[in-house]
Design a protein around this motif. Sequence first.
Motif, PDB file in Angstrom:
ATOM      1  N   ARG A 361       0.854 106.334 -57.431  1.00  0.00           N
ATOM      2  CA  ARG A 361       1.135 105.150 -58.259  1.00  0.00           C
ATOM      3  C   ARG A 361       2.061 105.479 -59.430  1.00  0.00           C
ATOM      4  NH1 ARG A 361      -5.088 102.959 -58.277  1.00  0.00           N
ATOM      5  NH2 ARG A 361      -4.919 101.484 -56.537  1.00  0.00           N
ATOM      6  N   SER A 362       1.976 106.685 -59.950  1.00  0.00           N
ATOM      7  CA  SER A 362       2.775 107.057 -61.121  1.00  0.00           C
ATOM      8  C   SER A 362       4.256 107.190 -60.790  1.00  0.00           C
ATOM      9  CB  SER A 362       2.261 108.374 -61.709  1.00  0.00           C
ATOM     10  OG  SER A 362       2.592 109.476 -60.865  1.00  0.00           O
ATOM     11  N   THR A 363       4.613 107.260 -59.515  1.00  0.00           N
ATOM     12  CA  THR A 363       6.019 107.452 -59.131  1.00  0.00           C
ATOM     13  C   THR A 363       6.751 106.139 -58.887  1.00  0.00           C
ATOM     14  OG1 THR A 363       5.654 107.539 -56.721  1.00  0.00           O
ATOM     15  CG2 THR A 363       5.356 109.584 -57.969  1.00  0.00           C
ATOM     16  N   ILE A 364       6.029 105.053 -58.711  1.00  0.00           N
ATOM     17  CA  ILE A 364       6.637 103.828 -58.186  1.00  0.00           C
ATOM     18  C   ILE A 364       7.755 103.297 -59.079  1.00  0.00           C
ATOM     19  CG2 ILE A 364       6.151 101.397 -57.677  1.00  0.00           C
ATOM     20  CD1 ILE A 364       3.404 102.335 -56.599  1.00  0.00           C
ATOM     21  N   ASP A 365       7.630 103.440 -60.379  1.00  0.00           N
ATOM     22  CA  ASP A 365       8.623 102.881 -61.296  1.00  0.00           C
ATOM     23  C   ASP A 365       9.579 103.922 -61.855  1.00  0.00           C
ATOM     24  OD1 ASP A 365       7.734 100.210 -61.077  1.00  0.00           O
ATOM     25  OD2 ASP A 365       6.071 100.638 -62.435  1.00  0.00           O
ATOM     26  N   LEU A 366       9.745 105.036 -61.144  1.00  0.00           N
ATOM     27  CA  LEU A 366      10.691 106.051 -61.606  1.00  0.00           C
ATOM     28  C   LEU A 366      12.119 105.495 -61.611  1.00  0.00           C
ATOM     29  CD1 LEU A 366       9.381 109.230 -59.739  1.00  0.00           C
ATOM     30  CD2 LEU A 366       9.276 108.785 -62.200  1.00  0.00           C
ATOM     31  N   ASP A 367      12.904 105.950 -62.573  1.00  0.00           N
ATOM     32  CA  ASP A 367      14.319 105.561 -62.645  1.00  0.00           C
ATOM     33  C   ASP A 367      15.031 106.077 -61.402  1.00  0.00           C
ATOM     34  OD1 ASP A 367      17.118 105.508 -63.237  1.00  0.00           O
ATOM     35  OD2 ASP A 367      16.619 105.363 -65.363  1.00  0.00           O
ATOM     36  N   ARG A 368      15.791 105.224 -60.729  1.00  0.00           N
ATOM     37  CA  ARG A 368      16.399 105.636 -59.468  1.00  0.00           C
ATOM     38  C   ARG A 368      17.877 105.997 -59.603  1.00  0.00           C
ATOM     39  NH1 ARG A 368      15.607 100.150 -55.906  1.00  0.00           N
ATOM     40  NH2 ARG A 368      17.469  99.006 -56.571  1.00  0.00           N
ATOM     41  N   ASP A 369      18.305 106.354 -60.814  1.00  0.00           N
ATOM     42  CA  ASP A 369      19.672 106.834 -60.989  1.00  0.00           C
ATOM     43  C   ASP A 369      19.949 108.042 -60.095  1.00  0.00           C
ATOM     44  OD1 ASP A 369      20.200 104.877 -62.798  1.00  0.00           O
ATOM     45  OD2 ASP A 369      20.153 106.163 -64.575  1.00  0.00           O
ATOM     46  N   VAL A 370      18.955 108.905 -59.926  1.00  0.00           N
ATOM     47  CA  VAL A 370      19.112 110.082 -59.062  1.00  0.00           C
ATOM     48  C   VAL A 370      19.456 109.652 -57.642  1.00  0.00           C
ATOM     49  CG1 VAL A 370      17.905 112.018 -58.015  1.00  0.00           C
ATOM     50  CG2 VAL A 370      17.641 111.567 -60.453  1.00  0.00           C
ATOM     51  N   ASN A 371      18.813 108.607 -57.157  1.00  0.00           N
ATOM     52  CA  ASN A 371      19.097 108.142 -55.806  1.00  0.00           C
ATOM     53  C   ASN A 371      20.459 107.455 -55.712  1.00  0.00           C
ATOM     54  OD1 ASN A 371      16.879 109.211 -54.600  1.00  0.00           O
ATOM     55  ND2 ASN A 371      15.749 107.288 -54.410  1.00  0.00           N
ATOM     56  N   GLU A 372      20.860 106.786 -56.775  1.00  0.00           N
ATOM     57  CA  GLU A 372      22.215 106.218 -56.804  1.00  0.00           C
ATOM     58  C   GLU A 372      23.248 107.332 -56.666  1.00  0.00           C
ATOM     59  OE1 GLU A 372      23.160 103.072 -56.977  1.00  0.00           O
ATOM     60  OE2 GLU A 372      21.609 101.887 -58.004  1.00  0.00           O
ATOM     61  N   GLN A 373      23.055 108.409 -57.417  1.00  0.00           N
ATOM     62  CA  GLN A 373      23.972 109.543 -57.351  1.00  0.00           C
ATOM     63  C   GLN A 373      23.914 110.219 -55.982  1.00  0.00           C
ATOM     64  OE1 GLN A 373      22.696 112.001 -60.633  1.00  0.00           O
ATOM     65  NE2 GLN A 373      22.970 110.331 -62.112  1.00  0.00           N
ATOM     66  N   CYS A 374      22.726 110.277 -55.407  1.00  0.00           N
ATOM     67  CA  CYS A 374      22.574 110.868 -54.078  1.00  0.00           C
ATOM     68  C   CYS A 374      23.416 110.109 -53.056  1.00  0.00           C
ATOM     69  CB  CYS A 374      21.099 110.856 -53.676  1.00  0.00           C
ATOM     70  SG  CYS A 374      20.778 111.470 -52.013  1.00  0.00           S
ATOM     71  N   LEU A 375      23.361 108.791 -53.083  1.00  0.00           N
ATOM     72  CA  LEU A 375      24.142 108.004 -52.125  1.00  0.00           C
ATOM     73  C   LEU A 375      25.641 108.138 -52.369  1.00  0.00           C
ATOM     74  CD1 LEU A 375      22.059 104.720 -51.723  1.00  0.00           C
ATOM     75  CD2 LEU A 375      22.215 106.674 -50.170  1.00  0.00           C
ATOM     76  N   ASP A 376      26.049 108.289 -53.609  1.00  0.00           N
ATOM     77  CA  ASP A 376      27.462 108.543 -53.890  1.00  0.00           C
ATOM     78  C   ASP A 376      27.918 109.837 -53.224  1.00  0.00           C
ATOM     79  OD1 ASP A 376      27.570 106.246 -55.441  1.00  0.00           O
ATOM     80  OD2 ASP A 376      27.340 107.317 -57.343  1.00  0.00           O
TER      81      ASP A 376
END
Length: 435
Positions: A361-376
């Motif tokens: 539950r503690s992970t659900i609202d993590l900032d997803r900037d890392v995933n945005e950069q991953c897709l780039d």
Amino acid sequence: MQRVCLALPTMRPCPGTIVDLAEEAAYAVATFGAEVHLLILDTTTAADFAKNADAVASLAPVPGVFVHHLGNEQQRAFLLGVARRSGAADPELLLDLMLPQAVAYGSCVNRLFLGATALGCTSAHLRNDDFDYQVVDGEKMFPIHHELLSIGKPAGEALAGVSSSTLDPADADKPVMLVSAAFMGELNVDIGEINELDPEVYRDLVRLWTPRVWTREEQDAMVDISFKGAGTETFDSAGSVLGVPDIWDVYMCNVALDHRSYEVLPLVPALRTIGSDYALLHALVHAKLPAVIHRRHIVNYYTPERRIGAGFVAYQLRFVKMLLSMLYLYPVYGQMIDLGPSGLLDERHELKVEPILGLVRSTIDLDRDVNEQCLDEVDRLYRKLGGKYVELADAVAAQRQQLLDEAREDAERWAVLIEAWAPMVAAARERGLGG
């Protein structure tokens, strides 16, 4: 008599695998006197289901071996019955978590877990539909041999079935919840072609799978061993070891699990995501429960549909989703390590679900900037490869928002299923598989 479930999920015709598994089941009966339930959960379409059904029908009856071949409708009826019996407020939601329309590796194994529970089995022995057994001196090396020597026993008793041990004497009373070997042959994630086209692109792509907080050296070390299994290592009768394993020595394609593990924690029901079925192994390893690692490795091979056309794009999107899923999984795994045995196990040395649910539950609202950069970065690397990988990059770009949203939703879905799991397990045990 030990009652065990030899379990196969499949979404393709695999009559040869079914015949091989029946042979492994018969071996377990003859060698260990076990009662073996071969459970095949089949989500193929009608024509392919018929091929698998013909293979089941052709099997010679073996006393002590019981074969269960369930198609989509039978699975749906079983799961909906379990969800309703569990008292869930939304049985249809649980059905979707267990039998979604999209490919979901964790969901198919969760279905096997509930099926094993409904059959009254004390362990589940998982196999894939794209493997062969090692053959040594003309004999197939069935993993169930080492699995039944140890699974479920107190570690002190399991000592007699292994060739070596690193067991801490203080852990002798803890149960062996996990027995595993690796695989040989092709990578267990079908990205070997990328390495052939451009090794540096391959390394950069796989590095996206590693924890971002690691040093470059640690990431590169992980790249070197990722997806390779046992390599060319072959069978060694002196190769079974009892102790707390390294997470890199356990593989869902070749594993036995005690019911006291999978009846507590379900796998991640992530959609279109490779690698989403390893969370339970992380929990067992990070809780430092004893396990047996052996060398009856299976031989991995690829089925052709994942390498061309729509099948290629669909499979590679699952790989991309795996990269995105780690934003939500690595914090859970890391905090499992921090919790250790005292935080993850109860007084019976069995997993506690509450702290794990809290981590998820503690992970659900993590900032997803890392995933945005991953897709780039994924986009850049695929376009650098050229050819069909440019078309793949276009497909990823077209689904960018959906992929990001799904990765977060998968974490939410896992939390919902963890909370509902104990009542579902109890309902499956009460209901039985046949109604």
